[in-house]
Design an enzyme around this catalytic site. Sequence first.
Site, PDB file in Angstrom:
ATOM      1  N   THR A 147      -1.399   5.792   2.763  1.00  0.00           N
ATOM      2  CA  THR A 147      -2.459   5.045   3.075  1.00  0.00           C
ATOM      3  C   THR A 147      -2.560   4.062   4.012  1.00  0.00           C
ATOM      4  OG1 THR A 147      -2.620   5.031   0.518  1.00  0.00           O
ATOM      5  CG2 THR A 147      -4.158   3.515   1.339  1.00  0.00           C
ATOM      6  N   ARG A 193      -5.887   6.977  -6.539  1.00  0.00           N
ATOM      7  CA  ARG A 193      -5.659   8.451  -6.531  1.00  0.00           C
ATOM      8  C   ARG A 193      -5.467   9.279  -7.718  1.00  0.00           C
ATOM      9  NH1 ARG A 193      -0.060   7.795  -3.088  1.00  0.00           N
ATOM     10  NH2 ARG A 193      -0.106  10.318  -2.944  1.00  0.00           N
ATOM     11  N   LEU A 232       0.880  -1.077   0.229  1.00  0.00           N
ATOM     12  CA  LEU A 232       0.044  -0.200   0.009  1.00  0.00           C
ATOM     13  C   LEU A 232       0.828   1.225   0.303  1.00  0.00           C
ATOM     14  CD1 LEU A 232      -2.843  -0.822   2.795  1.00  0.00           C
ATOM     15  CD2 LEU A 232      -2.919  -0.831   0.415  1.00  0.00           C
ATOM     16  N   ASP A 233       0.411   2.354  -0.593  1.00  0.00           N
ATOM     17  CA  ASP A 233       1.003   3.520  -0.654  1.00  0.00           C
ATOM     18  C   ASP A 233       1.419   4.130   0.717  1.00  0.00           C
ATOM     19  OD1 ASP A 233       0.804   3.632  -3.334  1.00  0.00           O
ATOM     20  OD2 ASP A 233      -0.789   4.946  -3.381  1.00  0.00           O
ATOM     21  N   ARG A 234       2.613   4.700   1.320  1.00  0.00           N
ATOM     22  CA  ARG A 234       2.950   4.966   2.451  1.00  0.00           C
ATOM     23  C   ARG A 234       1.843   5.816   3.182  1.00  0.00           C
ATOM     24  NH1 ARG A 234       8.907   6.760   4.622  1.00  0.00           N
ATOM     25  NH2 ARG A 234       8.281   6.278   7.073  1.00  0.00           N
TER      26      ARG A 234
END
Length: 233
Positions: free
Chosen positions: A73, A172, A69-71
């Site tokens: 998120t 996003r 997962l993106d940081r």
Amino acid sequence: MSSKKTISTKNNLKVLFEDNHLLIVNKRAGDIVQGDKTGDKPLSEVAKEYIAEKYNKPGAVYLGVVHRLDRPTSGVVVFARTSKALSRLNKLFAERETEKTYWALVKNKPSTDSGTLIHYLKRNPKQNKSYSHVKEVPSSKKGILHYQVIKELDNYFLLEINLETGRHHQIRSQLSAIGCPIKGDLKYGFDRSNKDASIHLHARELTFVHPVRKEKLTIIAPLPQDPLWNACD
């Protein structure tokens, strides 16, 4: 946008499910799943420490990273505790045999309460950003997601999103492309950052078949504790 650093330890690891084959956690915004150039301690290492202590394992602990997962998120992250589980999970994710549901808070309401977004996403590695195009462009990949407005707050709208593809920064980028950037997401057009450098995007639910037991698993990650997320529960 660089996320504010959070300190991950085995004591604040939020475990959602574990057995001999899997460890599934609720990632906090700001944690990184796997090591990167920042040198910050990744969630994968924290999880190894947790396993080593809980099961009294003196040697090296095996733990495979299945997905990321993106940081900024939060939400469901799956780790594999055996190589057999990792290879089978990699196949499940690669062949899209998983159901991924995200929740996102956006300032602007989409033009319809539910719909499908189809874009061609092109990644710019230098910017660590993906751009969504209506038509195919060179080196782009098709991105498909389905969304539904499930709650209206005073100033924000809660969207439930089901991913059909898994592209870099897909949610996003696609929400930004329709004029609905996620709260706190400066990189994709929101007007200000969140104080903790998070964005209001949460990997809420993941459904897949257990790689060994062959039973269907549905994992739901509780929302982060902040006033806006609290209003969504």
